[in-house]
Design a protein around this motif. Structure first.
Motif, PDB file in Angstrom:
ATOM      1  N   THR A  93       0.834  -1.208   0.000  1.00  0.00           N
ATOM      2  CA  THR A  93       0.000   0.000   0.000  1.00  0.00           C
ATOM      3  C   THR A  93       0.867   1.256   0.000  1.00  0.00           C
ATOM      4  O   THR A  93       0.588   2.225  -0.737  1.00  0.00           O
ATOM      5  N   LEU A 129      -6.712   1.963  -4.508  1.00  0.00           N
ATOM      6  CA  LEU A 129      -7.846   1.049  -4.322  1.00  0.00           C
ATOM      7  C   LEU A 129      -7.783  -0.114  -5.301  1.00  0.00           C
ATOM      8  O   LEU A 129      -8.073  -1.265  -4.942  1.00  0.00           O
ATOM      9  N   ASN A 130      -7.414   0.174  -6.534  1.00  0.00           N
ATOM     10  CA  ASN A 130      -7.293  -0.914  -7.515  1.00  0.00           C
ATOM     11  C   ASN A 130      -6.193  -1.896  -7.129  1.00  0.00           C
ATOM     12  O   ASN A 130      -6.357  -3.115  -7.237  1.00  0.00           O
ATOM     13  N   ASP A 180      -7.282  -3.969  -3.996  1.00  0.00           N
ATOM     14  CA  ASP A 180      -8.237  -5.041  -4.310  1.00  0.00           C
ATOM     15  C   ASP A 180      -7.509  -6.291  -4.784  1.00  0.00           C
ATOM     16  O   ASP A 180      -7.783  -7.410  -4.325  1.00  0.00           O
ATOM     17  N   VAL A 181      -6.593  -6.081  -5.725  1.00  0.00           N
ATOM     18  CA  VAL A 181      -5.834  -7.235  -6.222  1.00  0.00           C
ATOM     19  C   VAL A 181      -4.952  -7.820  -5.123  1.00  0.00           C
ATOM     20  O   VAL A 181      -4.843  -9.049  -4.967  1.00  0.00           O
ATOM     21  N   LEU A 185      -5.412  -7.723  -1.884  1.00  0.00           N
ATOM     22  CA  LEU A 185      -6.206  -8.440  -0.890  1.00  0.00           C
ATOM     23  C   LEU A 185      -6.600  -9.827  -1.391  1.00  0.00           C
ATOM     24  O   LEU A 185      -6.565 -10.809  -0.635  1.00  0.00           O
ATOM     25  N   LEU A 186      -7.008  -9.908  -2.642  1.00  0.00           N
ATOM     26  CA  LEU A 186      -7.343 -11.218  -3.188  1.00  0.00           C
ATOM     27  C   LEU A 186      -6.133 -12.152  -3.180  1.00  0.00           C
ATOM     28  O   LEU A 186      -6.237 -13.328  -2.807  1.00  0.00           O
TER      29      LEU A 186
END
Length: 455
Positions: free
Chosen positions: A23, A162-163, A166-167, A169-170
């Motif tokens: 991040t 944010l993009n 998201d990746v 976190l997955l």
């Protein structure tokens, strides 16, 4: 906490740290990408204006170069396409009332939270404007100044983060799940090792473990098997030594009983005879109290002889060798009942066929019952004592002896006691391959011994 949970927790912590680092990197990269976009916009616009400059120079060759400036037609849709979103470009020197030409800034990215908009410029600093000359060879042609929009740059950075998150976190969830399954599968054989150690704690020392693929677990398995073999050998040697010591002690007891009976018994009988003779001779004329003294000597001698008989009962050969286990237990209880009417109530409960039990198992059972009854009667305030002896069913059955009383007492303190009586019966039971437990009962203590008949 279980090892699997500890490893999974550490894995999740590492994933969280990596996610935080990703991040921070995404924030820095997204924020600084605005500077690259600003520089690229300035360069593209400068190149376009350079082409326009030389085009005007060829068409209007009569004008002086230092007075040749790009015409207002540079502010066209084609020029806007060269400007990155969120970047404003202006030409210097600017004409009066000329406003910068900006790329699309409305609806760019997602609206960031206030804390993000306040923290990012504080730690990463503000964006600097970029200046590019229209023509490096003609300084009088002017310059292009590109300035990024702070709000738009923060929105773009937030949308990029944010993009990426998201990746990330997955990926983190997938890594954590797959790694957790891999860790659980790798550590699954540890249950077999723990089960083997638990069996060893219960006395099943020689336990065969399966073959492990992991080299470390295979080494642990071999070490556990070797430890079990050594414990089995040591236990067998200790049991054999304990049995030999018990035999020697029983021989010493029998020898001591003979010595006490032959020496002390005869001497006490002689003392009693002399005392009776003196008492009889001075019974008519007892001027100096000689008869009274002789009578007291007789009473003391009777007391010593009674004590000697009790000691001989404990030292001589146990009754199971003479009467059998069942009859000897009945005789033991009857002897305690007949000593005094104030003794507590003793209940005898015999279950199973005890007639063919003999040898060390019968002797050990009798000694356990004898010692437990003695302790309950002499060292407690029990009003009721129960002696339960049961022969468990099975080809290789066992003999269960349990003595309970209602005299109170601390089971843990008694279990830690190093008294000779308790130590002796514990040694006997261990030598016979059995187990001894001391637990609290409803209102007192419960001493239970299990003696395998096969051993």
């Amino acid at each position: 906490m279980r090892l699997v949970l500890q490893l999974v927790a550490r894995l999740l912590l590492i994933v969280a740290l990596c996610l935080g680092a990703a991040t921070m990197w995404a924030t820095f990269d997204a924020y600084r990408s605005v500077d690259h976009a600003t520089a690229a916009s300035a360069q593209r616009v400068a190149q376009a204006l350079q082409g326009l400059y030389w085009h005007e120079l060829l068409l209007r060759s009569s004008r002086m170069r230092e007075h040749l400036l790009p015409v207002p037609e540079w502010r066209t849709l084609e020029t806007v396409k060269l400007i990155a979103p969120g970047v404003c470009v202006e030409f210097q020197p600017a004409t009066a009332f000329e406003r910068p030409l900006c790329g699309q800034s409305q609806g760019i990215g997602r609206t960031p939270p206030r804390w993000f908009a306040a923290i990012v410029p504080t730690f990463l600093g503000s964006h600097a404007e970029v200046v590019r000359p229209v023509s490096p060879r003609a300084t009088a042609a002017g310059t292009v100044v590109a300035t990024p929009d702070e709000a738009a740059s923060i929105s773009l950075a937030w949308d990029y983060i944010l993009n990426v998150i998201d990746v990330a976190l997955l990926m983190a969830a997938a890594i954590a799940l797959l790694a957790s399954l891999a860790i659980a599968h790798t550590l699954a054989p540890a249950r077999s090792i723990v089960t083997a150690l638990q069996r060893m704690a219960r006395g099943q020392y020689r336990t065969k473990l399966p073959r492990f693929r992991s080299m470390e677990l295979a080494m642990i398995g071999r070490a556990v098997e070797a430890l079990g073999s050594r414990l089995k050998e040591a236990t067998e040697q200790r049991a054999a030594l304990t049995r030999r010591l018990i035999e020697i002690r029983d021989d010493e007891r029998r020898a001591l009983a003979r010595e006490l009976h032959d020496e002390f018994g005869q001497n006490l009988s002689a003392i009693l005879a002399f005392a009776n003779t003196i008492e009889t001779a001075n019974a008519q004329q007892d001027h100096n109290g000689i008869a009274q003294d002789a009578r007291m000597i007789s009473q003391a001698t009777h007391h010593l002889m009674a004590s000697l008989r009790d000691a001989l009962k404990r030292l001589r050969n146990p009754l199971p060798e003479e009467l059998g286990l069942e009859a000897s237990l009945v005789n033991l209880v009857d002897s305690w009942r007949s000593q005094s009417a104030t003794q507590p109530t003793i209940q005898l409960d015999l279950k199973g066929d005890l007639t063919d039990i003999s040898g060390p198992a019968a002797t050990t059972a009798y000694r356990v019952a004898q010692e437990c009854l003695t302790n309950a009667l002499r060292h407690g305030a029990a009003r009721e004592i129960s002696l339960h002896v049961e022969r468990c069913a099975g080809e290789d059955g066992a003999l269960l002896i349990r003595v309970e009383d209602d005299g109170g007492g601390d089971a843990e303190r008694v279990a830690r006691s190093a008294g000779f009586g308790l130590t002796g019966i514990r040694e006997r039971v261990t030598a016979a391959g059995g187990s001894l437990s001391i637990l609290p009962a409803r209102r007192g203590l419960s001493v239970a011994a299990t003696i395998p008949l096969a051993a």
